[in-house]
Write an enzyme that holds these catalytic residues in place. Sequence first.
Site, short mmCIF file in Angstrom:
data_model
loop_
_atom_site.label_atom_id
_atom_site.label_comp_id
_atom_site.label_asym_id
_atom_site.label_seq_id
_atom_site.Cartn_x
_atom_site.Cartn_y
_atom_site.Cartn_z
N ASP A 91 -6.81 -4.13 0.47
CA ASP A 91 -6.56 -4.11 1.92
C ASP A 91 -7.90 -4.27 2.65
O ASP A 91 -8.15 -3.65 3.68
CB ASP A 91 -5.87 -2.81 2.33
CG ASP A 91 -5.20 -2.89 3.70
OD1 ASP A 91 -5.02 -4.00 4.22
OD2 ASP A 91 -4.88 -1.82 4.26
N ASN A 99 1.06 4.71 2.20
CA ASN A 99 0.50 4.50 3.53
C ASN A 99 1.49 3.75 4.40
O ASN A 99 2.06 2.74 4.00
CB ASN A 99 -0.82 3.74 3.44
CG ASN A 99 -1.89 4.52 2.70
OD1 ASN A 99 -2.27 4.17 1.60
ND2 ASN A 99 -2.36 5.59 3.30
N GLY A 108 -7.27 -0.68 7.33
CA GLY A 108 -7.72 -1.39 6.15
C GLY A 108 -8.80 -0.59 5.43
O GLY A 108 -8.93 0.62 5.62
N ASP A 129 -9.22 4.21 -3.27
CA ASP A 129 -10.56 4.41 -2.70
C ASP A 129 -10.88 5.87 -2.46
O ASP A 129 -11.94 6.19 -1.92
CB ASP A 129 -10.71 3.61 -1.39
CG ASP A 129 -9.74 4.05 -0.31
OD1 ASP A 129 -8.88 4.92 -0.56
OD2 ASP A 129 -9.85 3.52 0.82
N HIS A 172 0.83 -1.22 0.00
CA HIS A 172 0.00 0.00 0.00
C HIS A 172 0.86 1.27 0.00
O HIS A 172 1.00 1.97 0.99
CB HIS A 172 -1.08 0.01 1.09
CG HIS A 172 -0.69 -0.39 2.47
ND1 HIS A 172 0.41 0.11 3.13
CD2 HIS A 172 -1.29 -1.25 3.34
CE1 HIS A 172 0.48 -0.40 4.34
NE2 HIS A 172 -0.55 -1.23 4.49
#
Length: 377
Positions: A272, A217, A307, A246, A214
């Site tokens: 995730d 992040n 997540g 997202d 990811h």
Amino acid sequence: MTTQVFHNGHILTERGFETGVCVVVEDGHIVAVLHGPPPASGEHIDLQGGSLVPGFIDVQVNGGGGVLFNNATSVEALAAIARAHRTFGTTGMLPTLISDDIDVMRRAIDATHDAIAQGVPGILGIHLEGPYLAAARKGTHNASKFRVPDADDIALATALDNGVTVITLAPECVPTHSVTAMVERGAIVCAGHTAADYAQTRAGLEAGITGFTHLFNAMTPLQGREPGVVGAALDDASSWVGVIVDGVHVHPASLRVAIAAKPRGKVVLVTDAMPMVGSDDSSFDLYGETITAVDGVVRNAAGSLAGSALDMASAVRNSVHLLGLPLDEACRMAAQYPAEFLGLGHRLGRIATGYRADFVVLDANLHVRHSWIGGTE
């Protein structure tokens, strides 16, 4: 021998989306991609103008269908998670274990082995996200679970012998010889949840790291005088990066910069995902703490992202609508590129002769209408 003929759709072939093409499948594998009218024999599957794309492959799935892998390390739990995500086009996945104790890791690896051995549809291996991480970038992981891997740890983490193993670790917390040992034992090693600087990350890449978990992040950012983990990831042409599209985890502009910086084929969509994907439940327990999704954003009690509630079909749609990517490239980021990252690009992720018949049909709004794994709907 079972023969299926998929026709009357927009089919994502090696040339891009094509019409006037049909795909012939025998016993779960593609035997021909033909131009012109479909052959008369076989079971005809009319796509009714939908888009036939390779089944999505998600390399980071913590849970789904109300199940968290950490809390339910069983074949039945993995089957439930896979079923939930298949609704959204995921035909291959790595169930992902968040940092936990050795006995939980052992049960998770055993369950994954058994699920693959029993032919649970969609399970390709396991992703161990930790526990070899940095407390400074722990996110929702429990730092009390973190440790430096010894020889026994390495043997356990790489014990799966019938599927793919991905291990996410902090390169500044794990000796380079241990990274190399994991790779030599067949694992794919990624950097994530790390406070490493650029030099430490480069050392990890040279030791065998080939991916970044990811991107943006839980890692050090790109700055002018210290490129950090993000800078090392974008600077390295050989490695893959996973991205959560997202609209919450990373700003779309940052994702467009990453896609522009990396060679084509090196950016992979991931979810995730947490248990609320494919479930009406908006909360679950992790380490005895309640994690809740509000307006689709998953956070722990401290307010940290924990997540996501993202599914792969939504990740594809977001890549088109938020990032401005063409649909064919968004689908490759969800299928072909993750297959290549996992070393499975010779048999999964494409609609081409010799590949397994893992398909998704998308409607005009890019929602999943049907899916097949090995030719089975």
